[in-house]
Design a protein around this motif. Structure first.
Motif, PDB file in Angstrom:
ATOM      1  N   VAL A 762       0.805  -1.167   0.028  1.00 54.91           N
ATOM      2  CA  VAL A 762      -0.026   0.061  -0.035  1.00 54.91           C
ATOM      3  C   VAL A 762       0.693   1.268   0.009  1.00 54.91           C
ATOM      4  O   VAL A 762       0.427   2.395  -0.092  1.00 54.91           O
ATOM      5  N   PHE A 763       2.175   1.163   0.233  1.00 57.31           N
ATOM      6  CA  PHE A 763       2.976   2.291   0.133  1.00 57.31           C
ATOM      7  C   PHE A 763       4.645   1.731  -0.287  1.00 57.31           C
ATOM      8  O   PHE A 763       5.136   0.695   0.361  1.00 57.31           O
ATOM      9  N   GLU A 764       5.146   2.445  -1.129  1.00 54.43           N
ATOM     10  CA  GLU A 764       6.713   2.192  -1.247  1.00 54.43           C
ATOM     11  C   GLU A 764       7.118   3.643  -1.169  1.00 54.43           C
ATOM     12  O   GLU A 764       7.139   4.622  -2.051  1.00 54.43           O
ATOM     13  N   GLY A 765       8.410   3.930  -0.559  1.00 55.18           N
ATOM     14  CA  GLY A 765       8.865   5.331  -0.569  1.00 55.18           C
ATOM     15  C   GLY A 765      10.005   5.428   0.665  1.00 55.18           C
ATOM     16  O   GLY A 765      10.220   4.602   1.496  1.00 55.18           O
ATOM     17  N   THR A 766      10.323   6.749   0.838  1.00 53.63           N
ATOM     18  CA  THR A 766      11.112   7.205   1.828  1.00 53.63           C
ATOM     19  C   THR A 766      10.150   7.316   3.127  1.00 53.63           C
ATOM     20  O   THR A 766       9.077   7.780   3.036  1.00 53.63           O
ATOM     21  N   PRO A 767      10.764   7.504   4.395  1.00 53.41           N
ATOM     22  CA  PRO A 767       9.794   7.600   5.500  1.00 53.41           C
ATOM     23  C   PRO A 767       9.225   9.264   5.479  1.00 53.41           C
ATOM     24  O   PRO A 767       8.155   9.229   5.853  1.00 53.41           O
ATOM     25  N   GLU A 768      10.098   9.959   4.852  1.00 51.48           N
ATOM     26  CA  GLU A 768       9.639  11.312   4.714  1.00 51.48           C
ATOM     27  C   GLU A 768       8.264  11.429   3.875  1.00 51.48           C
ATOM     28  O   GLU A 768       7.387  12.034   4.106  1.00 51.48           O
ATOM     29  N   GLN A 769       8.486  10.731   2.691  1.00 46.20           N
ATOM     30  CA  GLN A 769       7.250  10.581   1.990  1.00 46.20           C
ATOM     31  C   GLN A 769       5.946   9.772   2.742  1.00 46.20           C
ATOM     32  O   GLN A 769       4.999   9.929   2.209  1.00 46.20           O
ATOM     33  N   LEU A 770       6.316   8.842   3.543  1.00 43.28           N
ATOM     34  CA  LEU A 770       5.264   8.122   4.151  1.00 43.28           C
ATOM     35  C   LEU A 770       4.561   9.101   5.238  1.00 43.28           C
ATOM     36  O   LEU A 770       3.156   9.068   5.121  1.00 43.28           O
ATOM     37  N   VAL A 771       5.276   9.794   5.917  1.00 45.24           N
ATOM     38  CA  VAL A 771       4.654  10.877   6.954  1.00 45.24           C
ATOM     39  C   VAL A 771       3.743  11.877   5.873  1.00 45.24           C
ATOM     40  O   VAL A 771       2.782  12.337   6.292  1.00 45.24           O
ATOM     41  N   ALA A 772       4.591  12.241   4.770  1.00 41.42           N
ATOM     42  CA  ALA A 772       3.617  13.377   4.027  1.00 41.42           C
ATOM     43  C   ALA A 772       2.290  12.721   3.590  1.00 41.42           C
ATOM     44  O   ALA A 772       1.360  13.485   3.294  1.00 41.42           O
ATOM     45  N   SER A 773       2.179  11.605   3.384  1.00 42.17           N
ATOM     46  CA  SER A 773       1.079  10.908   2.846  1.00 42.17           C
ATOM     47  C   SER A 773      -0.240  10.856   3.839  1.00 42.17           C
ATOM     48  O   SER A 773      -1.125  10.531   3.197  1.00 42.17           O
ATOM     49  N   VAL A 774       0.062  11.317   4.852  1.00 45.20           N
ATOM     50  CA  VAL A 774      -0.829  11.357   5.841  1.00 45.20           C
ATOM     51  C   VAL A 774      -2.059  12.308   5.646  1.00 45.20           C
ATOM     52  O   VAL A 774      -2.967  11.993   5.999  1.00 45.20           O
ATOM     53  N   SER A 775      -1.748  13.263   4.840  1.00 47.91           N
ATOM     54  CA  SER A 775      -2.673  14.058   4.488  1.00 47.91           C
ATOM     55  C   SER A 775      -3.804  13.567   3.418  1.00 47.91           C
ATOM     56  O   SER A 775      -4.896  14.053   3.094  1.00 47.91           O
ATOM     57  N   ARG A 776      -3.532  12.476   2.674  1.00 46.87           N
ATOM     58  CA  ARG A 776      -4.296  11.844   1.689  1.00 46.87           C
ATOM     59  C   ARG A 776      -5.493  11.026   2.081  1.00 46.87           C
ATOM     60  O   ARG A 776      -5.329  10.517   3.242  1.00 46.87           O
ATOM     61  N   PRO A 777      -6.466  11.136   1.483  1.00 45.67           N
ATOM     62  CA  PRO A 777      -7.738  10.415   1.898  1.00 45.67           C
ATOM     63  C   PRO A 777      -7.434   8.681   2.416  1.00 45.67           C
ATOM     64  O   PRO A 777      -7.923   8.260   3.270  1.00 45.67           O
ATOM     65  N   ASN A 778      -6.453   8.278   1.600  1.00 45.00           N
ATOM     66  CA  ASN A 778      -6.368   6.922   1.747  1.00 45.00           C
ATOM     67  C   ASN A 778      -4.970   6.634   2.636  1.00 45.00           C
ATOM     68  O   ASN A 778      -4.189   5.489   2.295  1.00 45.00           O
ATOM     69  N   ALA A 779      -4.634   7.193   3.524  1.00 41.21           N
ATOM     70  CA  ALA A 779      -3.421   7.271   4.286  1.00 41.21           C
ATOM     71  C   ALA A 779      -3.441   6.084   4.967  1.00 41.21           C
ATOM     72  O   ALA A 779      -4.202   5.374   5.421  1.00 41.21           O
TER      73      ALA A 779
END
Length: 793
Positions: A762-779
């Motif tokens: 459900v996610f691939e990326g850096t930790p920084e990108q993972l934290v930034a994704s929290v604002s998305r509806p499907n976080a």
């Protein structure tokens, strides 16, 4: 009088000296949730398990009659002056549920018993008794003797009886069939006298081979390939034949029945290495062709309720059972359905909804086993009991810890005393009372550093208090991959045709809730590839005699050094060889196996638990005898072997790695059977780092390496992961700890849920990108908890 009444509200411990405890005293409030904190080896378990729980169990055993006590293991009173106010202690630990192949999640949780009752009442066609739906009860019939009292005369009458069990007759309720590869059992190009039998222990000239060569059935000098069909049958499959060998009446069995009896009836992990390797080569386990692995006979499989057979119900993901139970509306079984619904909901609440009832109990992790034990106790009517937990958050995603905390609070609110040994801040924060031990580990621990509330702990200057609010920030710059490990079309268990590239040369965190497919993806796809080593928490093969010194190879150069200085043989300094105490054979204890009951052990009276002959202990190396050396904790051993007079280069290369992975408090001679899962994993990692072959495994997989680590030690672990990655290793960490996620170069998150609700990336990326994704509806759940962690929420 008031003081006396207050004492009934406390568990009072005075002068506790078990293991490394330094004559400590503490009052623990009853009917409260008390968390015990401190670094690994600080004395938490010595206080909670070895003192409080041990004395409670010993006193309960003393309430039984002398006759019953004669069959129970003797328990010595813990080293403590006063223990007052104890209640019945129930230990909910991480010990794996027994490896009985007949045990399943359904049987050990008692849900299967309730399901069988439900089916026996309502299923169609109805089979009557609950046994008819049990895979552990065979269908049998016969005649039994019954005594009939007719006036003054008693008569014996033979009556026919029938037991309608649900066991599959083909696999006897095991669900699996075994097929043995004959090519791995005999070399057909050879004769019996030439060594045709290739089973471990069958050597030409030995009794095992002579049993066949002198049976009269075969020409011992004829190649197996030239045997007739009858000869081949007798050699491989005959069973129960009566023969005479050298004038002795014997029962003749072929090789296949012997293998089934000698090897397949035993626990594989308890076998010697060469025997285990033979079984792995020769035996193929397949699904039973008659019952399709359900363990049940045709009658049980053909009886259904609400559209499903009991086999189909047990195969469901537990969370899906709620919908099936909701379809049963017969008022006569309402209480039973409500009880089952509560049990199933408890599994879901505790994060185990992804399991199925037919899952083998032996396949559960320590954390899963502990949570199933908790489910059993939640439905208990007992109150005013002391429940003792050993790190209940192990194996839990931050999302699941909140549910676990709720269950601990529920146990307390029922009027019970709840004692928890724990490192995770999320659980420490729900405590009514906190006891912090330390300040260090081993001989540097064993003291009470703090007693009080959460706010008081946070304000204190203890190691735990200083690190309670630690937060790791996500990396702004990450390492660049040197390549990728490709995983394509992974479908094992709940994985849904997963394609993913795992970067090489960096630290990758594999995240997701328990049951999302993390271990399945990595272990199932990567661990058998060349250049990959997986370091997990599984038990280390060995016995009570194995210890860190033997496992890492340090004992050999230590023995040689003792021998050289004293002018004697190295074998004298081995508790498994010539230097062993003749009474306990070097074990230091006398162990009695009581079969189905817990075994009994006591220190050897002759060597006083040292394991060596008295004369061996007269020989010294730099002022210490071999027993004193083995009793050294790693940190003290470093001073002794590296900086002290007993400098041994071969030991120096290994021992520093033990301290590096956080095992500085463990003694060189501590039995491996006493190590926790996390400690075993760190020991394996240290041994790998010290091995010359370490460079040949450029990919290292670690399964939850933070298990059992104090908050202060997590930083040391992160430093070690950095050193591995900086040395060119590919480090893959399956982990729930947010600090490890934040410190990684790359994150692969699985989910979104567990079981059939997971199995996807459900996610691939850096930790920084993972934290930034929290604002998305499907976080993802991982993104939400990591964002909260780094922001200090």
């Amino acid at each position: 009088m008031q003081h006396q009444a207050d004492n009934h509200e406390l568990i009072r411990v005075q002068g506790a000296r078990e293991n490394n405890l330094k004559d400590i005293s503490v009052d623990i409030p009853k009917r409260r949730l008390t968390v015990f904190t401190g670094v690994s080896g600080s004395g938490k378990s010595s206080l909670v398990f070895s003192t409080i729980a041990a004395e409670s169990q010993r006193l309960i055993n003393e309430t039984y009659s002398a006759f019953v006590q004669g069959f129970m293991p003797a328990m010595a009173r813990p080293e403590v002056d006063v223990l007052d106010g104890l209640t019945t202690a129930i230990i909910v630990d991480q010990e794996r549920i027994g490896a009985n192949p007949r045990s399943t999640v359904g049987t050990v949780s008692d849900i299967n018993a309730k399901l069988r009752t439900l089916f026996s009442r309502l299923a169609q066609p109805n089979l009557g008794s609950t046994n008819a739906y049990s895979f552990n009860v065979a269908s049998i019939s016969g005649k039994g003797a019954v005594t009939i009292d007719k006036g003054t005369d008693k008569q014996v009458e033979r009556r026919t009886f029938t037991v309608n069990g649900g066991m599959c007759p083909h696999c006897e309720g095991m669900g699996t069939a075994t097929d043995i590869d004959i090519a791995e059992v005999v070399d057909e190009s050879k004769s019996l006298n030439e060594g045709a039998i290739t089973i471990p222990g069958y050597k030409p000239g030995g009794w095992s081979v002579r049993f066949y060569s002198e049976s009269g059935y075969f020409d011992p000098d004829k190649a197996i390939a030239d045997f007739s069909e009858d000869e081949r049958h007798y050699l491989l499959y005959a069973e129960g034949e009566k023969i005479v060998v050298n004038g002795t009446n014997m029962t003749f069995d072929g090789l296949i029945p012997r293998i089934r009896r000698s090897f397949l009836s035993k626990d594989r992990d308890a076998m010697q290495k060469h025997v285990r390797e033979f079984v792995d080569r020769a035996v193929v386990y397949t699904q039973c062709p008659e019952c399709a692995g359900t363990r049940l006979n045709a009658a049980a499989r053909g009886s259904s309720l609400a559209g499903l057979s009991i086999a189909e119900v047990c195969a469901l993901q537990i969370s899906d059972l709620l919908d099936w139970l909701a379809r049963i509306d017969d008022g006569g079984v309402g209480p039973l359905v409500r009880s089952l619904t509560a049990d199933v909901q408890a599994f879901v609440d505790i994060g185990l909804g992804y399991l199925s009832l037919d899952r083998s109990a032996g396949s559960l992790s320590g954390g899963e086993a502990q949570r199933i034990k908790l489910v059993r106790h939640l439905g208990s009517s007992l109150t005013d009991v002391t429940y003792i937990f050993d790190e209940p958050t192990i194996g839990l995603h931050p999302h699941d810890i909140a549910a676990m905390n709720g269950l601990l609070i529920a146990l307390r609110d029922k009027g019970n005393t709840v004692l928890v040994v724990e490192h995770k801040p999320e659980t420490i924060r729900i405590a009514d009372h906190i006891v912090d031990l330390g300040p260090g580990a081993g001989t540097a621990g064993g003291e009470i550093c703090f007693i009080g509330s959460l706010d008081q702990l946070t304000a204190s200057d203890t190691l735990t208090g200083r690190h309670l609010n630690d937060r790791s920030q996500v990396k702004k710059t990450t390492r660049e991959p040197t390549g990728h490990l490709e995983i394509r079309g992974a479908t094992t268990h709940n994985l849904r045709d997963v394609d993913v590239d795992v970067p090489m040369g960096v630290i990758t965190a594999i995240t997701g809730v328990a049951g999302s497919g993390k271990s399945t993806l990595i272990a199932g796809s990567l661990r058998r590839r060349d250049g990959v080593i997986m370091i997990d928490q599984a038990a280390i093969k060995g016995s009570r005699r194995s210890n860190p010194a033997t496992y890492t190879g340090m004992l050999e150069p230590i023995r040689k050094a003792f021998a050289k200085v004293n002018g004697v043989k190295p074998a004298l300094f081995s508790a498994n060889s010539e230097g062993a105490c003749p009474v306990c054979n070097g074990a230091g204890i006398i162990y009695s196996d009581l079969g189905m009951m817990a075994g009994m052990s006591a220190p050897c009276d002759v060597c006083e638990g040292k394991g060596f002959q008295a004369e061996v202990l007269d020989y010294t190396l730099a002022g210490k005898n071999i027993r004193e050396v083995l009793d050294l904790p790693v940190t003290a051993a470093i001073d002794y072997f590296v900086a002290g007079e007993a400098r041994i280069p071969a030991v120096s290369k290994i021992i520093g790695h033990l301290d590096e992975v956080g095992l500085g408090y463990v003694s060189l001679g501590q039995p491996l059977t006493t190590l926790s899962g996390g400690e075993r994993q760190r020991l394996k990692l240290a041994a790998h780092l010290a091995a010359k072959a370490a460079d040949s495994a450029p990919v290292i997989i670690l399964d939850e390496p933070t298990t059992g680590l104090h908050l202060a030690d997590v930083e040391n672990l992160l430093d070690m992961l950095d050193r591995l990655a900086d040395a060119g290793k590919t480090v893959i960490v399956i982990e729930h700890h947010q600090a490890v996620m934040a410190h990684s170069d790359w994150v692969i998150d699985l989910g979104p849920g567990a079981g059939h609700d997971g199995g996807r990336v459900v996610f691939e990326g850096t930790p920084e990108q993972l934290v930034a994704s929290v604002s998305r509806p499907n976080a993802t759940l991982t993104a939400q908890h990591l964002a909260a962690y780094v922001s200090g929420v």
